[in-house]
Design a protein around this motif. Sequence first.
Motif, PDB file in Angstrom:
ATOM      1  N   PRO A 184       0.788  -1.157   0.074  1.00  0.00           N
ATOM      2  CA  PRO A 184      -0.175   0.022  -0.010  1.00  0.00           C
ATOM      3  C   PRO A 184       0.852   1.461   0.074  1.00  0.00           C
ATOM      4  O   PRO A 184       0.351   2.223  -0.419  1.00  0.00           O
ATOM      5  CB  PRO A 184      -0.772  -0.208   1.183  1.00  0.00           C
ATOM      6  N   GLY A 185       2.082   1.287   0.661  1.00  0.00           N
ATOM      7  CA  GLY A 185       2.810   2.410   0.594  1.00  0.00           C
ATOM      8  C   GLY A 185       3.537   2.753  -0.696  1.00  0.00           C
ATOM      9  O   GLY A 185       3.764   4.172  -0.808  1.00  0.00           O
ATOM     10  N   ARG A 186       3.590   1.885  -1.487  1.00  0.00           N
ATOM     11  CA  ARG A 186       4.163   2.279  -2.835  1.00  0.00           C
ATOM     12  C   ARG A 186       5.371   3.398  -2.647  1.00  0.00           C
ATOM     13  O   ARG A 186       5.599   4.160  -3.324  1.00  0.00           O
ATOM     14  CB  ARG A 186       3.058   3.032  -3.670  1.00  0.00           C
ATOM     15  N   PHE A 187       6.394   2.688  -1.769  1.00  0.00           N
ATOM     16  CA  PHE A 187       7.662   3.497  -1.744  1.00  0.00           C
ATOM     17  C   PHE A 187       7.349   4.882  -1.378  1.00  0.00           C
ATOM     18  O   PHE A 187       7.979   5.826  -1.854  1.00  0.00           O
ATOM     19  CB  PHE A 187       8.484   3.353  -3.079  1.00  0.00           C
ATOM     20  N   ASN A 188       6.463   5.313  -0.251  1.00  0.00           N
ATOM     21  CA  ASN A 188       5.986   6.491   0.069  1.00  0.00           C
ATOM     22  C   ASN A 188       5.400   7.337  -1.129  1.00  0.00           C
ATOM     23  O   ASN A 188       5.957   8.505  -1.533  1.00  0.00           O
ATOM     24  CB  ASN A 188       7.200   7.423   0.482  1.00  0.00           C
ATOM     25  N   GLU A 189       4.639   6.717  -2.181  1.00  0.00           N
ATOM     26  CA  GLU A 189       4.431   7.284  -3.381  1.00  0.00           C
ATOM     27  C   GLU A 189       5.532   7.501  -4.276  1.00  0.00           C
ATOM     28  O   GLU A 189       5.209   8.691  -4.859  1.00  0.00           O
ATOM     29  CB  GLU A 189       3.066   8.352  -3.230  1.00  0.00           C
ATOM     30  N   PHE A 190       6.590   6.684  -4.172  1.00  0.00           N
ATOM     31  CA  PHE A 190       7.627   7.033  -4.904  1.00  0.00           C
ATOM     32  C   PHE A 190       8.291   8.487  -4.684  1.00  0.00           C
ATOM     33  O   PHE A 190       8.669   9.094  -5.527  1.00  0.00           O
ATOM     34  CB  PHE A 190       7.349   6.931  -6.499  1.00  0.00           C
ATOM     35  N   ALA A 191       8.241   8.916  -3.636  1.00  0.00           N
ATOM     36  CA  ALA A 191       8.932  10.081  -3.268  1.00  0.00           C
ATOM     37  C   ALA A 191      10.339  10.026  -3.622  1.00  0.00           C
ATOM     38  O   ALA A 191      11.149   9.122  -3.770  1.00  0.00           O
ATOM     39  CB  ALA A 191       8.901  10.253  -1.753  1.00  0.00           C
ATOM     40  N   PHE A 192      10.863  11.134  -4.433  1.00  0.00           N
ATOM     41  CA  PHE A 192      12.077  11.145  -5.161  1.00  0.00           C
ATOM     42  C   PHE A 192      13.303  11.650  -4.413  1.00  0.00           C
ATOM     43  O   PHE A 192      12.993  12.553  -3.573  1.00  0.00           O
ATOM     44  CB  PHE A 192      11.866  12.074  -6.334  1.00  0.00           C
ATOM     45  N   ARG A 193      14.307  10.677  -4.478  1.00  0.00           N
ATOM     46  CA  ARG A 193      15.750  10.954  -3.951  1.00  0.00           C
ATOM     47  C   ARG A 193      16.530  11.151  -4.866  1.00  0.00           C
ATOM     48  O   ARG A 193      17.354  10.266  -5.532  1.00  0.00           O
ATOM     49  CB  ARG A 193      15.868   9.929  -2.874  1.00  0.00           C
ATOM     50  N   PRO A 194      17.301  12.525  -5.281  1.00  0.00           N
ATOM     51  CA  PRO A 194      18.232  12.605  -6.411  1.00  0.00           C
ATOM     52  C   PRO A 194      19.379  11.922  -6.152  1.00  0.00           C
ATOM     53  O   PRO A 194      20.098  11.751  -7.134  1.00  0.00           O
ATOM     54  CB  PRO A 194      18.327  14.329  -6.279  1.00  0.00           C
ATOM     55  N   ALA A 195      19.717  11.670  -4.813  1.00  0.00           N
ATOM     56  CA  ALA A 195      21.047  11.279  -4.499  1.00  0.00           C
ATOM     57  C   ALA A 195      21.170   9.752  -5.269  1.00  0.00           C
ATOM     58  O   ALA A 195      22.375   9.249  -5.588  1.00  0.00           O
ATOM     59  CB  ALA A 195      21.124  11.201  -3.174  1.00  0.00           C
ATOM     60  N   VAL A 196      20.110   9.058  -5.411  1.00  0.00           N
ATOM     61  CA  VAL A 196      20.232   7.766  -5.832  1.00  0.00           C
ATOM     62  C   VAL A 196      19.264   7.522  -7.427  1.00  0.00           C
ATOM     63  O   VAL A 196      19.189   6.442  -7.865  1.00  0.00           O
ATOM     64  CB  VAL A 196      19.635   6.598  -4.903  1.00  0.00           C
ATOM     65  N   LEU A 197      19.103   8.665  -8.106  1.00  0.00           N
ATOM     66  CA  LEU A 197      18.491   8.695  -9.181  1.00  0.00           C
ATOM     67  C   LEU A 197      19.403   7.697 -10.496  1.00  0.00           C
ATOM     68  O   LEU A 197      18.537   6.819 -11.040  1.00  0.00           O
ATOM     69  CB  LEU A 197      18.449  10.143  -9.870  1.00  0.00           C
ATOM     70  N   GLU A 198      20.676   7.714 -10.568  1.00  0.00           N
ATOM     71  CA  GLU A 198      21.203   6.920 -11.487  1.00  0.00           C
ATOM     72  C   GLU A 198      21.266   5.487 -11.055  1.00  0.00           C
ATOM     73  O   GLU A 198      21.551   4.712 -11.725  1.00  0.00           O
ATOM     74  CB  GLU A 198      22.577   7.443 -11.741  1.00  0.00           C
ATOM     75  N   GLN A 199      21.137   5.115  -9.719  1.00  0.00           N
ATOM     76  CA  GLN A 199      21.317   3.934  -9.197  1.00  0.00           C
ATOM     77  C   GLN A 199      19.790   3.110  -9.278  1.00  0.00           C
ATOM     78  O   GLN A 199      20.039   1.531  -9.082  1.00  0.00           O
ATOM     79  CB  GLN A 199      21.785   3.892  -7.711  1.00  0.00           C
ATOM     80  N   MET A 200      18.729   3.743  -9.057  1.00  0.00           N
ATOM     81  CA  MET A 200      17.426   3.116  -9.323  1.00  0.00           C
ATOM     82  C   MET A 200      17.050   2.983 -10.634  1.00  0.00           C
ATOM     83  O   MET A 200      16.733   3.708 -11.478  1.00  0.00           O
ATOM     84  CB  MET A 200      16.624   3.930  -8.691  1.00  0.00           C
ATOM     85  N   VAL A 201      17.701   1.737 -11.418  1.00  0.00           N
ATOM     86  CA  VAL A 201      17.633   1.288 -12.624  1.00  0.00           C
ATOM     87  C   VAL A 201      16.315   0.450 -13.107  1.00  0.00           C
ATOM     88  O   VAL A 201      16.352   0.376 -14.427  1.00  0.00           O
ATOM     89  CB  VAL A 201      19.040   0.709 -13.111  1.00  0.00           C
ATOM     90  N   GLY A 202      15.345   0.258 -12.337  1.00  0.00           N
ATOM     91  CA  GLY A 202      14.525  -0.703 -12.531  1.00  0.00           C
ATOM     92  C   GLY A 202      13.264  -0.416 -12.170  1.00  0.00           C
ATOM     93  O   GLY A 202      13.089  -0.028 -11.039  1.00  0.00           O
ATOM     94  N   LEU A 203      12.039  -0.457 -12.968  1.00  0.00           N
ATOM     95  CA  LEU A 203      10.895  -0.527 -12.392  1.00  0.00           C
ATOM     96  C   LEU A 203      10.249  -1.875 -13.049  1.00  0.00           C
ATOM     97  O   LEU A 203      10.097  -1.882 -14.349  1.00  0.00           O
ATOM     98  CB  LEU A 203       9.917   0.482 -12.976  1.00  0.00           C
ATOM     99  N   GLU A 204       9.516  -2.763 -12.193  1.00  0.00           N
ATOM    100  CA  GLU A 204       9.148  -4.107 -12.832  1.00  0.00           C
ATOM    101  C   GLU A 204       7.879  -3.790 -13.359  1.00  0.00           C
ATOM    102  O   GLU A 204       6.744  -3.586 -12.546  1.00  0.00           O
ATOM    103  CB  GLU A 204       8.989  -5.018 -11.718  1.00  0.00           C
ATOM    104  N   MET A 205       7.565  -4.134 -14.475  1.00  0.00           N
ATOM    105  CA  MET A 205       6.178  -3.727 -15.500  1.00  0.00           C
ATOM    106  C   MET A 205       5.555  -5.068 -15.401  1.00  0.00           C
ATOM    107  O   MET A 205       4.236  -5.194 -15.431  1.00  0.00           O
ATOM    108  CB  MET A 205       6.670  -3.188 -16.732  1.00  0.00           C
ATOM    109  N   PHE A 206       6.428  -6.402 -15.466  1.00  0.00           N
ATOM    110  CA  PHE A 206       5.931  -7.631 -15.250  1.00  0.00           C
ATOM    111  C   PHE A 206       6.401  -8.467 -14.221  1.00  0.00           C
ATOM    112  O   PHE A 206       7.511  -8.303 -14.100  1.00  0.00           O
ATOM    113  CB  PHE A 206       6.270  -8.523 -16.704  1.00  0.00           C
ATOM    114  N   ASN A 207       5.636  -8.922 -13.419  1.00  0.00           N
ATOM    115  CA  ASN A 207       6.159  -9.615 -12.332  1.00  0.00           C
ATOM    116  C   ASN A 207       5.230 -10.846 -12.153  1.00  0.00           C
ATOM    117  O   ASN A 207       3.866 -10.434 -12.212  1.00  0.00           O
ATOM    118  CB  ASN A 207       5.996  -8.751 -10.870  1.00  0.00           C
TER     119      ASN A 207
END
Length: 394
Positions: A177-200
């Motif tokens: 339900p929290g969805r990563f705090n509604e995808f609250a953005f953190r610029p410090a790890v922008l380049e490290q967050m390389v994936g979003l699962e569209m198919f699970n």
Amino acid sequence: MGRRALLSSAGGLLMLAAVPGTARAAQTVQAGSAVPQFAASRSSRLTQGTTLVHADMHNHTVMSDGDGSAQAAFGSMREAGLDVAALTDHATLFAIDGLSSGEWNTQAQLADAANDPGQFTALRGFEWSSPLEGHINVWNTGDFADLLKAPGPGNLYNWLAARPAGLASFNHPGREPGRFNEFAFRPAVLEQMVGLEMFNRTDDYLFEGWSAGRPSPLVVCLNSGWRPGLTGVTDEHGTTWGFHEGKGRSGLWVTENTRAGVFEAMRARRSFATRVSGLRVDATADGVRMGGALPIASGDVRFLVDIDRGPEWAGKPLRVQVLRPGTQVPTVVEVVDTVSGAVADLTVPLDAADGDWVVLRISDPSAANGTPGPAGHACNDFAVAYTSPWWLRP
């Protein structure tokens, strides 16, 4: 008997899930025998210098809440025809039904033993697991973080930022339900967050939560400022790693099939999500490959899309849908019919004032989306693949 006392072999029968349009639907395969391979080339018709590898970066074993012995997992995935595979057991509070330090070290040893540079890349990672905020996979770090070290997504981002070689992915986005705090953005790890699962597993997450009144996870994530590549995974918890038709997997375009080559492709977002084995997808926008930036404010953009699954799908009708930002669900600004084995060619006007991202969705118009969105939405058909986004950067 606890899970840690269970050791399951990779034997037994697996009934493959049906995939629309394939004659292999619902056939029975002996786990441990080779899955029939498709003849689609690993070379793109659009770009040079990289080769397609088929990857599954999210799998579990008895070391967390899976049923199978970790000793069997990499062998099963290689035999099933995958080129890149990762074990990512859960990291939970106090190692309850999750990784212990000893098991973390064992997974490294198993990955090193299975790794075959140039032929098969075996990786160890972990799944940071909050029952409320969501799950995040992490790869290429020397240690792991559970809910004691990182009790929330923000804590995990801080932990990850201190390990700049580490890469991470938003898993089954919207299931918790929290969805990563509604995808609250953190610029410090922008380049490290390389994936979003569209198919699970067998699920398309485009409209996850829509029926309960929540916006599309894809829209919330990309509108928040994140720039992930799009991926598919099996999230295997059984004993038949890799032997699944109809479950998620990823295509990666690598300069070499090594750990360094895989991580470089992930950082470049040269990935696509699919749930169809043997599929090749490559795409460019005005010559810029998926995952890249388009240096325009507005104007017509020409997309070329290479889609192929070999002889069995030759001439199979497919659609290319152009997804743009919306407030609740993506806006579909263009739909073009194509076939497997062809290069789709379409020109679409884009304006950064309407939002800074664009995604291509490849669909099978003969079948329905199991989790549909608003009535009449163009994406209520069966998704075959998603390209990684392009970002408009005037």
